[in-house]
Design a protein around this motif. Structure first.
Motif, PDB file in Angstrom:
ATOM      1  N   LEU A  65       0.810  -1.209   0.000  1.00 38.66           N
ATOM      2  CA  LEU A  65       0.000   0.000   0.000  1.00 38.66           C
ATOM      3  C   LEU A  65       0.847   1.265   0.000  1.00 38.66           C
ATOM      4  N   SER A  66       2.029   1.210   0.615  1.00 40.14           N
ATOM      5  CA  SER A  66       2.872   2.408   0.679  1.00 40.14           C
ATOM      6  C   SER A  66       3.364   2.812  -0.705  1.00 40.14           C
ATOM      7  N   ASP A  67       3.743   1.843  -1.534  1.00 40.17           N
ATOM      8  CA  ASP A  67       4.207   2.136  -2.889  1.00 40.17           C
ATOM      9  C   ASP A  67       3.090   2.039  -3.924  1.00 40.17           C
ATOM     10  N   LYS A  68       1.875   1.700  -3.456  1.00 36.75           N
ATOM     11  CA  LYS A  68       0.722   1.580  -4.348  1.00 36.75           C
ATOM     12  C   LYS A  68       0.989   0.585  -5.468  1.00 36.75           C
ATOM     13  N   GLN A  69       1.570  -0.538  -5.082  1.00 32.18           N
ATOM     14  CA  GLN A  69       1.838  -1.615  -6.037  1.00 32.18           C
ATOM     15  C   GLN A  69       1.291  -2.912  -5.464  1.00 32.18           C
ATOM     16  N   PHE A  70       0.685  -3.716  -6.307  1.00 30.05           N
ATOM     17  CA  PHE A  70       0.099  -4.980  -5.889  1.00 30.05           C
ATOM     18  C   PHE A  70       0.778  -6.099  -6.683  1.00 30.05           C
ATOM     19  N   HIS A  71       1.650  -6.829  -6.001  1.00 30.31           N
ATOM     20  CA  HIS A  71       2.426  -7.874  -6.652  1.00 30.31           C
ATOM     21  C   HIS A  71       1.733  -9.214  -6.491  1.00 30.31           C
ATOM     22  N   ILE A  72       1.475  -9.869  -7.584  1.00 31.29           N
ATOM     23  CA  ILE A  72       0.906 -11.207  -7.578  1.00 31.29           C
ATOM     24  C   ILE A  72       1.797 -12.064  -8.462  1.00 31.29           C
ATOM     25  N   PHE A  73       2.757 -12.725  -7.837  1.00 25.00           N
ATOM     26  CA  PHE A  73       3.763 -13.533  -8.522  1.00 25.00           C
ATOM     27  C   PHE A  73       4.454 -12.680  -9.594  1.00 25.00           C
ATOM     28  N   GLY A  74       4.327 -13.025 -10.879  1.00 25.74           N
ATOM     29  CA  GLY A  74       5.075 -12.307 -11.898  1.00 25.74           C
ATOM     30  C   GLY A  74       4.423 -11.038 -12.390  1.00 25.74           C
ATOM     31  N   SER A  75       3.270 -10.698 -11.849  1.00 20.75           N
ATOM     32  CA  SER A  75       2.552  -9.511 -12.320  1.00 20.75           C
ATOM     33  C   SER A  75       2.512  -8.450 -11.228  1.00 20.75           C
ATOM     34  N   THR A  76       2.602  -7.217 -11.664  1.00 20.40           N
ATOM     35  CA  THR A  76       2.481  -6.078 -10.757  1.00 20.40           C
ATOM     36  C   THR A  76       1.325  -5.211 -11.223  1.00 20.40           C
ATOM     37  N   PHE A  77       0.404  -4.935 -10.310  1.00 22.95           N
ATOM     38  CA  PHE A  77      -0.770  -4.134 -10.633  1.00 22.95           C
ATOM     39  C   PHE A  77      -0.687  -2.813  -9.885  1.00 22.95           C
ATOM     40  N   TRP A  78      -1.141  -1.777 -10.540  1.00 20.94           N
ATOM     41  CA  TRP A  78      -1.146  -0.433  -9.986  1.00 20.94           C
ATOM     42  C   TRP A  78      -2.588  -0.018  -9.728  1.00 20.94           C
ATOM     43  N   PRO A  79      -2.790   1.074  -8.989  1.00 19.73           N
ATOM     44  CA  PRO A  79      -4.174   1.482  -8.687  1.00 19.73           C
ATOM     45  C   PRO A  79      -5.054   1.611  -9.928  1.00 19.73           C
ATOM     46  N   GLN A  80      -4.488   2.063 -11.037  1.00 13.91           N
ATOM     47  CA  GLN A  80      -5.289   2.208 -12.243  1.00 13.91           C
ATOM     48  C   GLN A  80      -5.681   0.866 -12.847  1.00 13.91           C
ATOM     49  N   VAL A 342     -14.460 -15.351 -16.954  1.00 13.36           N
ATOM     50  CA  VAL A 342     -13.084 -15.762 -16.692  1.00 13.36           C
ATOM     51  C   VAL A 342     -12.224 -15.551 -17.932  1.00 13.36           C
ATOM     52  N   ALA A 343     -12.764 -15.926 -19.101  1.00  7.26           N
ATOM     53  CA  ALA A 343     -12.016 -15.744 -20.346  1.00  7.26           C
ATOM     54  C   ALA A 343     -11.772 -14.267 -20.626  1.00  7.26           C
ATOM     55  N   ALA A 344     -12.797 -13.440 -20.412  1.00  7.09           N
ATOM     56  CA  ALA A 344     -12.652 -12.006 -20.662  1.00  7.09           C
ATOM     57  C   ALA A 344     -11.633 -11.382 -19.718  1.00  7.09           C
ATOM     58  N   THR A 348      -8.062  -9.720 -20.743  1.00  8.66           N
ATOM     59  CA  THR A 348      -7.787  -8.329 -20.367  1.00  8.66           C
ATOM     60  C   THR A 348      -6.471  -8.201 -19.623  1.00  8.66           C
ATOM     61  N   ILE A 349      -6.209  -9.118 -18.698  1.00  6.98           N
ATOM     62  CA  ILE A 349      -4.966  -9.074 -17.932  1.00  6.98           C
ATOM     63  C   ILE A 349      -3.763  -9.341 -18.822  1.00  6.98           C
ATOM     64  N   LEU A 350      -3.895 -10.326 -19.720  1.00 12.59           N
ATOM     65  CA  LEU A 350      -2.772 -10.679 -20.594  1.00 12.59           C
ATOM     66  C   LEU A 350      -2.476  -9.586 -21.618  1.00 12.59           C
ATOM     67  N   SER A 351      -3.519  -8.849 -22.024  1.00 13.79           N
ATOM     68  CA  SER A 351      -3.326  -7.832 -23.062  1.00 13.79           C
ATOM     69  C   SER A 351      -3.129  -6.427 -22.504  1.00 13.79           C
ATOM     70  N   SER A 386       6.146  -3.754 -15.968  1.00 21.30           N
ATOM     71  CA  SER A 386       6.774  -5.053 -16.209  1.00 21.30           C
ATOM     72  C   SER A 386       7.816  -5.353 -15.146  1.00 21.30           C
ATOM     73  N   GLN A 387       8.405  -6.535 -15.233  1.00 20.93           N
ATOM     74  CA  GLN A 387       9.402  -6.976 -14.258  1.00 20.93           C
ATOM     75  C   GLN A 387      10.830  -6.675 -14.720  1.00 20.93           C
ATOM     76  N   GLN A 388      10.996  -6.005 -15.882  1.00 18.69           N
ATOM     77  CA  GLN A 388      12.316  -5.652 -16.393  1.00 18.69           C
ATOM     78  C   GLN A 388      12.395  -4.145 -16.631  1.00 18.69           C
ATOM     79  N   SER A 389      13.620  -3.619 -16.582  1.00 20.38           N
ATOM     80  CA  SER A 389      13.833  -2.214 -16.908  1.00 20.38           C
ATOM     81  C   SER A 389      13.579  -1.998 -18.393  1.00 20.38           C
TER      82      SER A 389
END
Length: 463
Positions: A65-80, A342-344, A348-351, A386-389
Motif C-alpha cells: 500500500l505504501s508504494d501503491k503496487q500490488f504484486h501477484i507472482f510475476g505480475s504487478t498491478f497499480w491502482p489504475q 473468466v475468459a474475458a 484483459t490481464i494478458l493484453s 513489467s518486471q524488467q527495466s
C-alpha cells in the motif's frame, strides 16, 4: 422453470431450545470429515504458505500500500489496474452460484474460511476440555482450579491460532519476513501493530465466540440460497420414507415388524451438527452442508447392520424416486456466464499494456523560441509495470515540421514511474488552428513491438 426448494427455519426441540444456546458438538469420524480436513489443509497451506513465497527479490504476493503496487507472482498491478481486477468479485459470485446449483452449500461446509477456522477452534476446545459430555459437565460445574486451568489452556490455543492468523494476514500487506522479527523485538510501526491486534481480536471473537452465529445471522448466503437451489441440486437430506417411524430397538431385532423405520432416534446427527439443527426436519437455512450428520448417521447404520445413506447427499427429485438431471438451464446459464467472464478477465490481464504514458501539458499557452517557432511544454509520465527495466524513445507527429526541441529518451526501472519534461516546436505557418491535435509516440528499445501513442494538444497563434 425449475421449482425452488423451500428452506425451513424451525426449532427442532432436540438440539438446542433457543438460537443463542451454546452448542456442544460431538466428535465423530467418516469419509466426509476426512474430505473436509483435506479442504482445510489445502486452505491453510495456501493461506499460511503463500505469504512466505518469494519471486525474485521480493515477496511473491504482496499488496504494498505504501508504494501503491500490488504484486501477484510475476505480475504487478497499480491502482489504475484495479478496474481490471474488480470483475474478480463478480466471477467469485457466479462461481458460488454455479456451485450452489450443482451441489448446494459445499463451499460453506468444506472451504469457507469461517467454517474452517470454526472447526479448528472446536478442535482446540476438545483438546483442552474434552469431548461433548465432558464439556457440558465442565460448563455446569462451579469454578475450580481444574476448570480454570482448562479454560486457560483453551483460550491460550485460541489466541495463539488467532495471532498466527492475524500476522499472516498483515504479512500480505507488509513484507512478512520483516514483520515477524520486528514483532518479536517489538520494533514495529504503530499501524502494523494495530492491525495485528485488530485481526487477532477479530479471529478470536469470530471463530471462538460467535461461530455458527456468523453463518446464521451475519452471512446473507444462507438466506438467498433457496433462490438458487432447484429439485436437482445436490443437498443433504434425510430419507423420511426409510427412516420413519423413529424409535429405539435392539441390534438385530426385526424393527419393521414393530412398525419402526431405520432411524433409531439416537440424536447423533443433531449432536455433531455445528449449527445445532436436526436435519430430519428437512432442509433448513441453518444447514451449512458440512455432512457431519451423514458421517455420524452412517456410523450408526453400520453398527446396526442397516444400509448406509439414511442421511445422504441427494436431490429432491431423486428422493421422490426420479432420476437426477445434471445439466439444466439454470446451471448451464451460470456456467456459460462464469466461463465467459473468466475468459474475458484473462484476456484483459494478458493484453494490458505493461508500459503506460500519460501526458501533462504545461498550463502556459505557448511561447516563441529563439528560432521564431512556436513552442509548447509537456511532462511525459512513463510507468513501467513489467518486471524488467525499459529504455524508450519518444517521437511526435501531427503537424508538418513538428519536432522535439529537448531530449526525449530515457529508461525506467521495473515498477518505477519517471517524469520526462519535453518541449515541442513548429513553425507558425504550419498551424492549422489555434488548438491542434498532436501525437506522442513511445517505443521500447528492448522490445520494438511495444509501442504507445497518446494524443495531446498544441496551441499557438495562426499567422
Amino acid at each position: 422453470m425449475s421449482q425452488n426448494i423451500p428452506l425451513r427455519n424451525i426449532d427442532t426441540g432436540s438440539g438446542r431450545s433457543q438460537i443463542m444456546d451454546k452448542i456442544h458438538t460431538r466428535s465423530f469420524k467418516g469419509s466426509f470429515r476426512q474430505l473436509r480436513i483435506l479442504g482445510g489443509v489445502i486452505l491453510f497451506t495456501l493461506y499460511f504458505g503463500t505469504a512466505w513465497l518469494s519471486w525474485g527479490d521480493r515477496q511473491a504476493v504482496l499488496w504494498d500500500l505504501s508504494d501503491k503496487q500490488f504484486h501477484i507472482f510475476g505480475s504487478t498491478f497499480w491502482p489504475q489496474d484495479l478496474v481490471v481486477l474488480s470483475p474478480i468479485l463478480i466471477i467469485c459470485a457466479f462461481g458460488l452460484f454455479f456451485l450452489t446449483v450443482l451441489a448446494g452449500r459445499v463451499w460453506c461446509g468444506y472451504t469457507c474460511p469461517q467454517s474452517v477456522w470454526m472447526w479448528i477452534f472446536m478442535w482446540a476446545e476438545k483438546v483442552s476440555e474434552g469431548d461433548r459430555n465432558q464439556r457440558i459437565k465442565l460448563d455446569q460445574a462451579p469454578m475450580s482450579s481444574a476448570k480454570f486451568l482448562k479454560r486457560v489452556q483453551k483460550h491460550s490455543l485460541w489466541l495463539m491460532i488467532s495471532l498466527v492468523t492475524a500476522v499472516t494476514f498483515v504479512g500480505y500487506f507488509t513484507p512478512i519476513r520483516e514483520l515477524v522479527p520486528n514483532l518479536v523485538t517489538m520494533d514495529i510501526g504503530s499501524m502494523a501493530l494495530f492491525w495485528v491486534f485488530f485481526f487477532t481480536a477479530a479471529t478470536y471473537i469470530n471463530a471462538g465466540w460467535l461461530r455458527e452465529k456468523v453463518c446464521l445471522h451475519m452471512c446473507p448466503y444462507g438466506r438467498f440460497q433457496s433462490s438458487m437451489l432447484d429439485r436437482d441440486s445436490l443437498v443433504i437430506t434425510y430419507d423420511a420414507a426409510r427412516g420413519e417411524s423413529r424409535g429405539a430397538r435392539k441390534r438385530g431385532a426385526d424393527h419393521r415388524s414393530e412398525g419402526l423405520g431405520d432411524c433409531i432416534d439416537c440424536q447423533m446427527c443433531v449432536q455433531v451438527c455445528p449449527t445445532g439443527i436436526d436435519i430430519r426436519d428437512g432442509l433448513q437455512m441453518e444447514c451449512i452442508g458440512c455432512a457431519a450428520c451423514i458421517d455420524a448417521c452412517d456410523s450408526v447404520m453400520d453398527r446396526m447392520g442397516y444400509d448406509l445413506g439414511l442421511i445422504r447427499y441427494t436431490s429432491e427429485r431423486e428422493l421422490e424416486g426420479g432420476g437426477r438431471r445434471i445439466l439444466r438451464p439454470r446451471m448451464i446459464g451460470y456456467g456459460v456466464a462464469l466461463l465467459t467472464m473468466v475468459a474475458a478477465l484473462s484476456l484483459t490481464i494478458l493484453s494490458r499494456p505493461l508500459v503506460t504514458l500519460d501526458i501533462a501539458k504545461d498550463r502556459g499557452l505557448f511561447r516563441y523560441n529563439a528560432e521564431g517557432q512556436i513552442e509548447n511544454s509537456y511532462v511525459l509520465k512513463v510507468l513501467n509495470k513489467s518486471q524488467q527495466s525499459q529504455s524508450y524513445n519518444v517521437s511526435v507527429s501531427g503537424l508538418d515540421g513538428l519536432q522535439l526541441s529537448s531530449t526525449a529518451t530515457g529508461s525506467v526501472g521495473s515498477g518505477e514511474r519517471v517524469e520526462l519534461p519535453v518541449s515541442v516546436s513548429v513553425a507558425p505557418e504550419s498551424l492549422k488552428t489555434e488548438a491542434n491535435t498532436i501525437r506522442f509516440h513511445l517505443q521500447s528499445v528492448e522490445d520494438p513491438a511495444l509501442k504507445l501513442v497518446e494524443n495531446s494538444k498544441f496551441t499557438g497563434a495562426i499567422q
